[in-house]
Design a protein around this motif. Structure first.
Motif, PDB file in Angstrom:
ATOM      1  N   VAL A  21      40.626  43.094  46.936  1.00 36.61           N
ATOM      2  CA  VAL A  21      41.751  44.001  46.734  1.00 36.61           C
ATOM      3  C   VAL A  21      42.856  43.301  45.939  1.00 36.61           C
ATOM      4  O   VAL A  21      43.465  43.889  45.038  1.00 36.61           O
ATOM      5  CB  VAL A  21      42.269  44.536  48.101  1.00 36.61           C
ATOM      6  N   ALA A  22      43.117  42.032  46.248  1.00 36.51           N
ATOM      7  CA  ALA A  22      44.145  41.283  45.523  1.00 36.51           C
ATOM      8  C   ALA A  22      43.758  41.116  44.050  1.00 36.51           C
ATOM      9  O   ALA A  22      44.597  41.276  43.155  1.00 36.51           O
ATOM     10  CB  ALA A  22      44.372  39.917  46.169  1.00 36.51           C
ATOM     11  N   LEU A  23      42.501  40.796  43.777  1.00 36.46           N
ATOM     12  CA  LEU A  23      42.049  40.648  42.387  1.00 36.46           C
ATOM     13  C   LEU A  23      42.126  41.974  41.641  1.00 36.46           C
ATOM     14  O   LEU A  23      42.498  42.013  40.471  1.00 36.46           O
ATOM     15  CB  LEU A  23      40.622  40.102  42.340  1.00 36.46           C
ATOM     16  N   LEU A  24      41.789  43.053  42.306  1.00 38.38           N
ATOM     17  CA  LEU A  24      41.872  44.367  41.678  1.00 38.38           C
ATOM     18  C   LEU A  24      43.327  44.690  41.327  1.00 38.38           C
ATOM     19  O   LEU A  24      43.615  45.164  40.220  1.00 38.38           O
ATOM     20  CB  LEU A  24      41.291  45.439  42.609  1.00 38.38           C
ATOM     21  N   ALA A  25      44.244  44.413  42.213  1.00 40.16           N
ATOM     22  CA  ALA A  25      45.665  44.669  41.953  1.00 40.16           C
ATOM     23  C   ALA A  25      46.166  43.820  40.786  1.00 40.16           C
ATOM     24  O   ALA A  25      46.926  44.292  39.931  1.00 40.16           O
ATOM     25  CB  ALA A  25      46.482  44.404  43.209  1.00 40.16           C
ATOM     26  N   MET A  26      45.760  42.552  40.734  1.00 39.83           N
ATOM     27  CA  MET A  26      46.173  41.676  39.629  1.00 39.83           C
ATOM     28  C   MET A  26      45.598  42.167  38.301  1.00 39.83           C
ATOM     29  O   MET A  26      46.274  42.138  37.269  1.00 39.83           O
ATOM     30  CB  MET A  26      45.739  40.228  39.887  1.00 39.83           C
ATOM     31  N   THR A  27      44.368  42.646  38.306  1.00 40.75           N
ATOM     32  CA  THR A  27      43.746  43.143  37.079  1.00 40.75           C
ATOM     33  C   THR A  27      44.466  44.378  36.563  1.00 40.75           C
ATOM     34  O   THR A  27      44.729  44.506  35.361  1.00 40.75           O
ATOM     35  CB  THR A  27      42.253  43.446  37.328  1.00 40.75           C
ATOM     36  N   VAL A  28      44.804  45.295  37.455  1.00 39.99           N
ATOM     37  CA  VAL A  28      45.522  46.504  37.058  1.00 39.99           C
ATOM     38  C   VAL A  28      46.900  46.137  36.507  1.00 39.99           C
ATOM     39  O   VAL A  28      47.338  46.663  35.482  1.00 39.99           O
ATOM     40  CB  VAL A  28      45.622  47.485  38.249  1.00 39.99           C
TER      41      VAL A  28
END
Length: 180
Positions: A21-28
């Motif tokens: 979830v953290a990686l997804l948020a950083m990517t967005v």
């Protein structure tokens, strides 16, 4: 407290989910930071033509030298520093224009007078020879002037040009001759 062996596996799964979830948020967030139209790649910037720069500088130096010496009686040899000052002042707008044109094309171009190069030119290439009764050449702030019949005659300018862009980084020295 009694622990079961499968509790450990659940903790690892929960930790992996948190990281995902953290990686997804950083990517967005990263994707929203820049607009693709603002980005310039190295292939978007053309390579500077040294011959075009040389022609631009030659025209500017010759025009500045003509402006500094035309229609004035203050070009006596003793006033050579004043002549050089007028030439450099006249050149500043042209140099800024040349630098600005290249900045609009995605490259940094800086133009500076080369005092050491002017000294070398004055020593080695000062016009002289049979049938010429010219006086000495002097290098002043990157410009070379010569005494001719008691008057100051601009001979050349020695200019160092530094070019930096995504596709190139180079330095060139131009000797711009005003007279032969």
């Amino acid at each position: 407290m009694i622990r079961r062996p499968d509790d450990r596996g659940q903790i690892v799964l929960v930790a992996a989910a948190v990281v995902a979830v953290a990686l997804l948020a950083m990517t967005v967030a990263f994707a929203q930071l820049g607009y693709d139209g603002d980005r310039a790649s190295a292939s978007d910037v053309d390579v500077a033509s040294l011959s075009t720069i040389d022609r631009s500088l030659t025209a500017a130096v010759r025009a500045a030298a003509q402006d500094a010496t035309a229609g004035t009686d203050t070009i006596a040899w003793r006033d050579r520093r004043a002549v050089v000052t007028r030439i450099r002042a006249s050149l500043s707008a042209d140099v800024e224009r040349i630098e600005r044109v290249h900045a609009e094309r995605g490259r940094s171009l800086s133009v500076a007078f080369d005092g050491a190069g002017a000294i070398r030119f004055a020593r080695a290439d000062c016009p002289a020879g049979p049938g010429r009764t010219f006086g000495p050449c002097r290098a002043i702030d990157g410009l070379v002037v010569q005494e001719r019949a008691g008057r100051t005659t601009p001979i050349a300018a020695v200019v160092r040009v530094r070019i930096v862009s995504p596709t190139e980084s180079s330095t060139a020295v131009f000797v711009v001759r005003v007279v032969s």
